[in-house]
Design a protein around this motif. Sequence first.
Motif, PDB file in Angstrom:
ATOM      1  N   ALA A  44       0.845  -1.206   0.000  1.00 52.18           N
ATOM      2  CA  ALA A  44       0.000   0.000   0.000  1.00 52.18           C
ATOM      3  C   ALA A  44       0.883   1.260   0.000  1.00 52.18           C
ATOM      4  N   THR A  45       1.957   1.223   0.781  1.00 47.50           N
ATOM      5  CA  THR A  45       2.886   2.373   0.822  1.00 47.50           C
ATOM      6  C   THR A  45       3.540   2.570  -0.543  1.00 47.50           C
ATOM      7  N   ILE A  46       3.991   1.469  -1.146  1.00 46.31           N
ATOM      8  CA  ILE A  46       4.645   1.556  -2.463  1.00 46.31           C
ATOM      9  C   ILE A  46       3.660   2.124  -3.484  1.00 46.31           C
ATOM     10  N   THR A  47       2.422   1.619  -3.462  1.00 41.47           N
ATOM     11  CA  THR A  47       1.405   2.079  -4.417  1.00 41.47           C
ATOM     12  C   THR A  47       1.163   3.579  -4.256  1.00 41.47           C
ATOM     13  N   LYS A  48       1.104   4.020  -3.000  1.00 43.83           N
ATOM     14  CA  LYS A  48       0.889   5.450  -2.727  1.00 43.83           C
ATOM     15  C   LYS A  48       2.053   6.288  -3.293  1.00 43.83           C
ATOM     16  N   ASN A  49       3.274   5.818  -3.056  1.00 41.80           N
ATOM     17  CA  ASN A  49       4.455   6.555  -3.562  1.00 41.80           C
ATOM     18  C   ASN A  49       4.458   6.613  -5.089  1.00 41.80           C
ATOM     19  N   LEU A  50       4.090   5.482  -5.729  1.00 40.59           N
ATOM     20  CA  LEU A  50       4.098   5.437  -7.198  1.00 40.59           C
ATOM     21  C   LEU A  50       2.981   6.331  -7.755  1.00 40.59           C
ATOM     22  N   SER A  51       1.831   6.322  -7.094  1.00 41.31           N
ATOM     23  CA  SER A  51       0.715   7.156  -7.550  1.00 41.31           C
ATOM     24  C   SER A  51       1.114   8.623  -7.514  1.00 41.31           C
ATOM     25  N   ARG A  52       1.878   9.003  -6.480  1.00 41.95           N
ATOM     26  CA  ARG A  52       2.357  10.382  -6.386  1.00 41.95           C
ATOM     27  C   ARG A  52       3.270  10.704  -7.584  1.00 41.95           C
ATOM     28  N   ASN A  53       4.095   9.720  -7.954  1.00 48.03           N
ATOM     29  CA  ASN A  53       4.970   9.918  -9.128  1.00 48.03           C
ATOM     30  C   ASN A  53       4.152  10.111 -10.395  1.00 48.03           C
ATOM     31  N   VAL A  54       3.037   9.375 -10.508  1.00 45.71           N
ATOM     32  CA  VAL A  54       2.164   9.510 -11.687  1.00 45.71           C
ATOM     33  C   VAL A  54       1.535  10.909 -11.688  1.00 45.71           C
ATOM     34  N   GLU A  55       0.996  11.286 -10.500  1.00 48.21           N
ATOM     35  CA  GLU A  55       0.369  12.627 -10.381  1.00 48.21           C
ATOM     36  C   GLU A  55       1.341  13.729 -10.761  1.00 48.21           C
ATOM     37  N   LYS A  56       2.595  13.549 -10.374  1.00 48.54           N
ATOM     38  CA  LYS A  56       3.607  14.590 -10.633  1.00 48.54           C
ATOM     39  C   LYS A  56       4.193  14.494 -12.040  1.00 48.54           C
ATOM     40  N   GLY A  57       3.688  13.534 -12.842  1.00 48.36           N
ATOM     41  CA  GLY A  57       4.144  13.406 -14.227  1.00 48.36           C
ATOM     42  C   GLY A  57       5.515  12.777 -14.372  1.00 48.36           C
ATOM     43  N   ARG A  58       5.994  12.123 -13.286  1.00 48.80           N
ATOM     44  CA  ARG A  58       7.325  11.498 -13.362  1.00 48.80           C
ATOM     45  C   ARG A  58       7.249  10.061 -13.850  1.00 48.80           C
ATOM     46  N   MET A  59       6.012   9.549 -13.989  1.00 46.00           N
ATOM     47  CA  MET A  59       5.818   8.148 -14.347  1.00 46.00           C
ATOM     48  C   MET A  59       4.428   8.020 -14.966  1.00 46.00           C
ATOM     49  N   THR A  60       4.256   7.109 -15.933  1.00 41.94           N
ATOM     50  CA  THR A  60       2.917   6.916 -16.494  1.00 41.94           C
ATOM     51  C   THR A  60       2.177   5.854 -15.672  1.00 41.94           C
ATOM     52  N   GLU A  61       0.858   5.791 -15.878  1.00 47.63           N
ATOM     53  CA  GLU A  61       0.054   4.783 -15.179  1.00 47.63           C
ATOM     54  C   GLU A  61       0.532   3.368 -15.564  1.00 47.63           C
ATOM     55  N   ASP A  62       0.889   3.209 -16.852  1.00 44.47           N
ATOM     56  CA  ASP A  62       1.378   1.900 -17.328  1.00 44.47           C
ATOM     57  C   ASP A  62       2.688   1.517 -16.640  1.00 44.47           C
ATOM     58  N   GLU A  63       3.569   2.520 -16.474  1.00 39.23           N
ATOM     59  CA  GLU A  63       4.849   2.231 -15.797  1.00 39.23           C
ATOM     60  C   GLU A  63       4.600   1.834 -14.340  1.00 39.23           C
ATOM     61  N   LYS A  64       3.650   2.526 -13.723  1.00 37.81           N
ATOM     62  CA  LYS A  64       3.310   2.194 -12.329  1.00 37.81           C
ATOM     63  C   LYS A  64       2.845   0.727 -12.240  1.00 37.81           C
ATOM     64  N   THR A  65       1.946   0.359 -13.176  1.00 36.81           N
ATOM     65  CA  THR A  65       1.430  -1.017 -13.183  1.00 36.81           C
ATOM     66  C   THR A  65       2.576  -2.011 -13.395  1.00 36.81           C
ATOM     67  N   ALA A  66       3.513  -1.653 -14.286  1.00 40.96           N
ATOM     68  CA  ALA A  66       4.641  -2.559 -14.557  1.00 40.96           C
ATOM     69  C   ALA A  66       5.527  -2.711 -13.321  1.00 40.96           C
TER      70      ALA A  66
END
Length: 283
Positions: A44-66
């Motif tokens: 859950a913590t990792i998902t939250k951190n990755l979602s923040r990266n997506v929101e900030k445009g540092r990562m795409t949703e697909d990259e997060k899923t990968a």
Amino acid sequence: MSIQNVMVIGAGQMGSGIAQVCAQAGLNVKLNDMKQEAYDKGIATITKNLSRNVEKGRMTEDEKTAVLGRITASLDLKDAHDVDIVIEAAVENMAIKHSIFKTLDEVTPKHAILATNTSSLPITEIAAVTNRPEQVIGMHFMNPVPVMKLVEIIRGLATSDEVYKKVEEMTVQLSKTPVEVNDFPGFVSNRILMPMINEAIFTLQEGVATKEAIDDIMKMGMNHPMGPLELADFIGLDTCLYIMEVLHEGFGDSKYRPSPLLRQYVKAGWLGKKTGRGFYNYS
Ligand code: CAA
């Protein structure tokens, strides 16, 4: 052989951060904990951190899923049968580390490197229970792992140059900066950081200044991102006390004696941010 498959032991704050940066670097990660709930909390913590990266445009949703797809749950150390490296981030207790490393020595492939994220326990003593002390090494990440650049890499007495080199390369692959140190109490990071924190607590105890004043002086005067008392709360006062005791015992020098006020706070259960109260109130 290059490192591709990793097991991280311990899904707490440090372990989940290490798993996240490994998966972000394209490595396959087994995140091991004794309890499913601990794993779920870590993810859950990792998902939250990755979602923040997506929101900030540092990562795409697909990259997060990968990235999330590269992390799998493990509740059994035997799952380390096919890994290239294990990074242990379990509790700071030598008996527990000995038991984990004995098992890892039996279940991991012969080429596997056994690393520990310990912040103060001797690497050489952990390595001694294995039949591959030349493949045991310290990889000391800093909290919060996804943000902090440093990995302090600690060579035990027997750690081979080849293993050091591989771990150094892996650290660079994780977009972190490796710094080499030898196995002495507190290594370098905590040998210097903890006496500073301890001195700040003595300064508070002696009434020289308020906690806010002590922190302001170190933040504004020395450009530290957090004052020493705020940082102690962030790290955990029990951890600070434990490391001071390791330094005190390891060097036998009274300059490392823990502040009585630190002991008192730990006895009171005021362990910092994680318990809602330390030098500051978080509730
Ligand atoms: N996990 C993931 N990301 C986090 C985070 C966490 N726990 N805490 C903060 N961040 C991220 C924030 O999301 C933010 O990212 P964005 O770029 O997306 O905005 C970024 O870090 C900055 O955070 P904030 O703006 O909220 O706050 P800040 O600028 O004050 O930075 C901090 C927070 C990075 C923790 C900073 O205060 C700091 O560097 N503090 C000192 C930390 C330190 O000294 N760590 C070492 C402790 S000692 C140790 O770990 C070793 C040991 O053995 C005891």
